[in-house]
Design a protein around this motif. Structure first.
Motif, PDB file in Angstrom:
ATOM      1  N   ASN A 159       0.850  -1.184   0.000  1.00 42.73           N
ATOM      2  CA  ASN A 159       0.000   0.000   0.000  1.00 42.73           C
ATOM      3  C   ASN A 159       0.887   1.236   0.000  1.00 42.73           C
ATOM      4  N   LEU A 160       0.695   2.100  -0.988  1.00 44.02           N
ATOM      5  CA  LEU A 160       1.554   3.267  -1.154  1.00 44.02           C
ATOM      6  C   LEU A 160       1.397   4.267  -0.019  1.00 44.02           C
ATOM      7  N   ALA A 161       0.198   4.393   0.531  1.00 42.83           N
ATOM      8  CA  ALA A 161      -0.010   5.342   1.624  1.00 42.83           C
ATOM      9  C   ALA A 161       0.643   4.848   2.913  1.00 42.83           C
ATOM     10  N   ARG A 162       0.521   3.551   3.214  1.00 45.27           N
ATOM     11  CA  ARG A 162       1.191   3.016   4.401  1.00 45.27           C
ATOM     12  C   ARG A 162       2.700   3.192   4.278  1.00 45.27           C
ATOM     13  N   PHE A 163       3.238   2.910   3.096  1.00 41.40           N
ATOM     14  CA  PHE A 163       4.668   3.093   2.897  1.00 41.40           C
ATOM     15  C   PHE A 163       5.058   4.549   3.100  1.00 41.40           C
ATOM     16  N   GLN A 164       4.272   5.455   2.523  1.00 40.25           N
ATOM     17  CA  GLN A 164       4.565   6.886   2.617  1.00 40.25           C
ATOM     18  C   GLN A 164       4.666   7.341   4.065  1.00 40.25           C
ATOM     19  N   PHE A 165       3.715   6.944   4.898  1.00 41.90           N
ATOM     20  CA  PHE A 165       3.610   7.526   6.233  1.00 41.90           C
ATOM     21  C   PHE A 165       4.153   6.655   7.361  1.00 41.90           C
ATOM     22  N   GLU A 172      13.751   8.265   2.187  1.00 42.68           N
ATOM     23  CA  GLU A 172      14.889   8.158   1.266  1.00 42.68           C
ATOM     24  C   GLU A 172      14.402   7.910  -0.152  1.00 42.68           C
ATOM     25  N   PHE A 173      13.383   7.072  -0.304  1.00 46.68           N
ATOM     26  CA  PHE A 173      12.869   6.743  -1.627  1.00 46.68           C
ATOM     27  C   PHE A 173      12.260   7.968  -2.301  1.00 46.68           C
ATOM     28  N   TYR A 174      11.585   8.825  -1.508  1.00 44.15           N
ATOM     29  CA  TYR A 174      10.975  10.042  -2.024  1.00 44.15           C
ATOM     30  C   TYR A 174      11.787  11.252  -1.542  1.00 44.15           C
ATOM     31  N   PRO A 175      12.707  11.774  -2.339  1.00 41.21           N
ATOM     32  CA  PRO A 175      13.466  12.961  -1.917  1.00 41.21           C
ATOM     33  C   PRO A 175      12.569  14.151  -1.572  1.00 41.21           C
ATOM     34  N   ASP A 176      11.438  14.263  -2.258  1.00 34.33           N
ATOM     35  CA  ASP A 176      10.469  15.331  -1.973  1.00 34.33           C
ATOM     36  C   ASP A 176       9.338  14.759  -1.109  1.00 34.33           C
ATOM     37  N   TRP A 177       9.701  14.211   0.041  1.00 35.37           N
ATOM     38  CA  TRP A 177       8.746  13.469   0.867  1.00 35.37           C
ATOM     39  C   TRP A 177       7.538  14.326   1.252  1.00 35.37           C
ATOM     40  N   ASP A 178       7.758  15.567   1.641  1.00 33.01           N
ATOM     41  CA  ASP A 178       6.647  16.421   2.066  1.00 33.01           C
ATOM     42  C   ASP A 178       5.645  16.631   0.934  1.00 33.01           C
ATOM     43  N   LEU A 179       6.152  16.864  -0.265  1.00 40.79           N
ATOM     44  CA  LEU A 179       5.275  17.047  -1.421  1.00 40.79           C
ATOM     45  C   LEU A 179       4.506  15.770  -1.715  1.00 40.79           C
ATOM     46  N   ALA A 181       3.714  13.454   0.375  1.00 39.54           N
ATOM     47  CA  ALA A 181       2.735  13.248   1.437  1.00 39.54           C
ATOM     48  C   ALA A 181       1.470  14.066   1.161  1.00 39.54           C
ATOM     49  N   GLU A 182       1.641  15.325   0.772  1.00 37.79           N
ATOM     50  CA  GLU A 182       0.489  16.174   0.465  1.00 37.79           C
ATOM     51  C   GLU A 182      -0.308  15.612  -0.709  1.00 37.79           C
ATOM     52  N   MET A 183       0.390  15.161  -1.752  1.00 36.51           N
ATOM     53  CA  MET A 183      -0.286  14.607  -2.920  1.00 36.51           C
ATOM     54  C   MET A 183      -1.071  13.348  -2.554  1.00 36.51           C
ATOM     55  N   CYS A 184      -0.437  12.471  -1.792  1.00 34.45           N
ATOM     56  CA  CYS A 184      -1.070  11.208  -1.414  1.00 34.45           C
ATOM     57  C   CYS A 184      -2.372  11.451  -0.659  1.00 34.45           C
ATOM     58  N   VAL A 185      -2.331  12.330   0.332  1.00 35.77           N
ATOM     59  CA  VAL A 185      -3.517  12.580   1.150  1.00 35.77           C
ATOM     60  C   VAL A 185      -4.595  13.291   0.337  1.00 35.77           C
ATOM     61  N   LEU A 208      -4.053   5.312   9.514  1.00 32.52           N
ATOM     62  CA  LEU A 208      -2.998   6.300   9.303  1.00 32.52           C
ATOM     63  C   LEU A 208      -3.187   7.511  10.215  1.00 32.52           C
ATOM     64  N   SER A 209      -4.425   7.895  10.479  1.00 34.30           N
ATOM     65  CA  SER A 209      -4.674   9.017  11.387  1.00 34.30           C
ATOM     66  C   SER A 209      -4.184   8.694  12.795  1.00 34.30           C
ATOM     67  N   THR A 210      -4.314   7.434  13.180  1.00 28.81           N
ATOM     68  CA  THR A 210      -3.871   7.018  14.511  1.00 28.81           C
ATOM     69  C   THR A 210      -2.357   6.954  14.615  1.00 28.81           C
ATOM     70  N   ARG A 211      -1.714   6.519  13.540  1.00 27.07           N
ATOM     71  CA  ARG A 211      -0.275   6.232  13.613  1.00 27.07           C
ATOM     72  C   ARG A 211       0.614   7.350  13.092  1.00 27.07           C
ATOM     73  N   SER A 212       0.071   8.314  12.381  1.00 25.77           N
ATOM     74  CA  SER A 212       0.894   9.368  11.789  1.00 25.77           C
ATOM     75  C   SER A 212       0.285  10.741  12.048  1.00 25.77           C
ATOM     76  N   GLU A 213       0.999  11.568  12.792  1.00 18.04           N
ATOM     77  CA  GLU A 213       0.529  12.929  13.053  1.00 18.04           C
ATOM     78  C   GLU A 213       0.495  13.743  11.771  1.00 18.04           C
ATOM     79  N   THR A 214       1.465  13.509  10.879  1.00 17.11           N
ATOM     80  CA  THR A 214       1.492  14.246   9.615  1.00 17.11           C
ATOM     81  C   THR A 214       0.270  13.920   8.773  1.00 17.11           C
ATOM     82  N   PHE A 215      -0.054  12.632   8.673  1.00 20.54           N
ATOM     83  CA  PHE A 215      -1.262  12.260   7.917  1.00 20.54           C
ATOM     84  C   PHE A 215      -2.488  12.914   8.534  1.00 20.54           C
TER      85      PHE A 215
END
Length: 305
Positions: A159-165, A172-179, A181-185, A208-215
């Protein structure tokens, strides 16, 4: 499902983004709200303040197309945001979007053989199928090598979202991780508006809401977007930096699923690195994976760092 909270938070968040100056409203020094007031949106949309307040409370069911269009113009919604507003209205009326039936959480069926053949026919690019829940359902050979950090050793569906967050390797895989993350959500938020009855998507958002503050923060922003096309940067553990163009194609036989294809500009360093990755993948297929630690699957990774 009662989606009044989603309607309310979406409209409030969009109203806060519109500056009075951008719509010709003179703002005084004692302004206490960011963006526009409800009365100003109502005036711009040509509806009564009471009616707009009702919409913003989430009671959007039964709103006409002309009213929704007027509200979208008043709030300066882009095409994706406007579509999301209409999706929310259809959901409030109990009408599935895009012809999709309401879904329960079910195990995804194996991709059709013809779809697998189509993926296999794409040899110079990364090709994969994902669904509205960000599950990675099928890939071509280069896609399996490219997404090896996501796929890991198997287990639950990648799952791409679980991997992301949830997987530290994503940063490391996504150098623009913040961008990313915004796109995924934002893509997930748009999907949730189209089908708020999708139990699998609801469960993923809850996890993801439970496990990731950023998400949790990004989900609360109510931003939406479509994928379409563009370019992305990656850092692959085998071949290093890659800049790839992507195209998203809807699979009409499977509503909610899309075919994504990543390609490199011909003659570019990224094109050469994709060829190296394809060669590496072919060697792995012949000799088997080399000894040494392999990445665990994203679903088993720890908390977001």
């Amino acid at each position: 499902m009662d989606n009044r909270a989603d309607v309310r938070e979406f409209l409030v968040s969009r109203r806060a983004k519109v500056t009075p100056e951008s719509v010709g409203v003179v703002s005084g020094a004692n302004r206490r709200v960011p963006g526009l007031r409800r009365s100003e949106v109502a005036a711009l949309a040509g509806v009564s303040v009471e009616y707009y307040a009702k919409l913003e409370r989430g009671a959007i069911g039964g709103a006409s197309t002309s009213v929704l269009d007027a509200v979208a113009r008043a709030l300066q919604l882009d095409d994706t945001e406007r579509a999301h507003l209409f999706d929310l209205a259809r959901a409030a009326d109990g009408v599935p979007s895009s012809g999709r039936a309401r879904r329960r959480a079910t195990r995804a069926a194996p991709p059709r053989a013809s779809l697998q053949w189509a993926l296999a026919a794409i040899t110079d690019g990364v090709a994969f199928v994902r669904d509205q829940r960000q599950d990675l359902l099928a890939t071509n050979a280069l896609g399996r090598a490219f997404y090896s950090p996501v796929i890991g050793d198997g287990g639950r569906t990648p799952n791409l979202a679980r991997f992301q967050f949830l997987d530290p390797a994503a940063r490391e895989f996504y150098p623009d991780w913040d961008l990313f993350a915004e796109m995924c959500v934002a893509i997930m938020r748009a999907e949730a508006g189209r089908d708020p009855h999708d139990k699998g998507l609801q469960d993923l958002v809850g996890e993801l809401s439970t496990r990731s503050e950023t998400f949790r923060r990004l989900w609360g922003a109510h931003d939406v977007r479509s994928h379409g096309s563009g370019t992305k940067r990656f850092h692959h553990p085998v071949v290093g930096e890659l800049t790839l163009a992507y195209e998203e194609l809807a699979i009409t036989a499977e509503p909610g699923q899309v075919l994504m294809v990543y390609t490199a500009e011909p003659g570019s360093p990224s094109s050469e690195r994709l060829r190296l990755l394809a060669s590496w993948a072919a060697d792995q297929a012949v000799t088997g994976p080399s000894t040494g630690e392999r990445r665990p699957h994203a679903g088993s990774a720890g908390q977001e760092r």
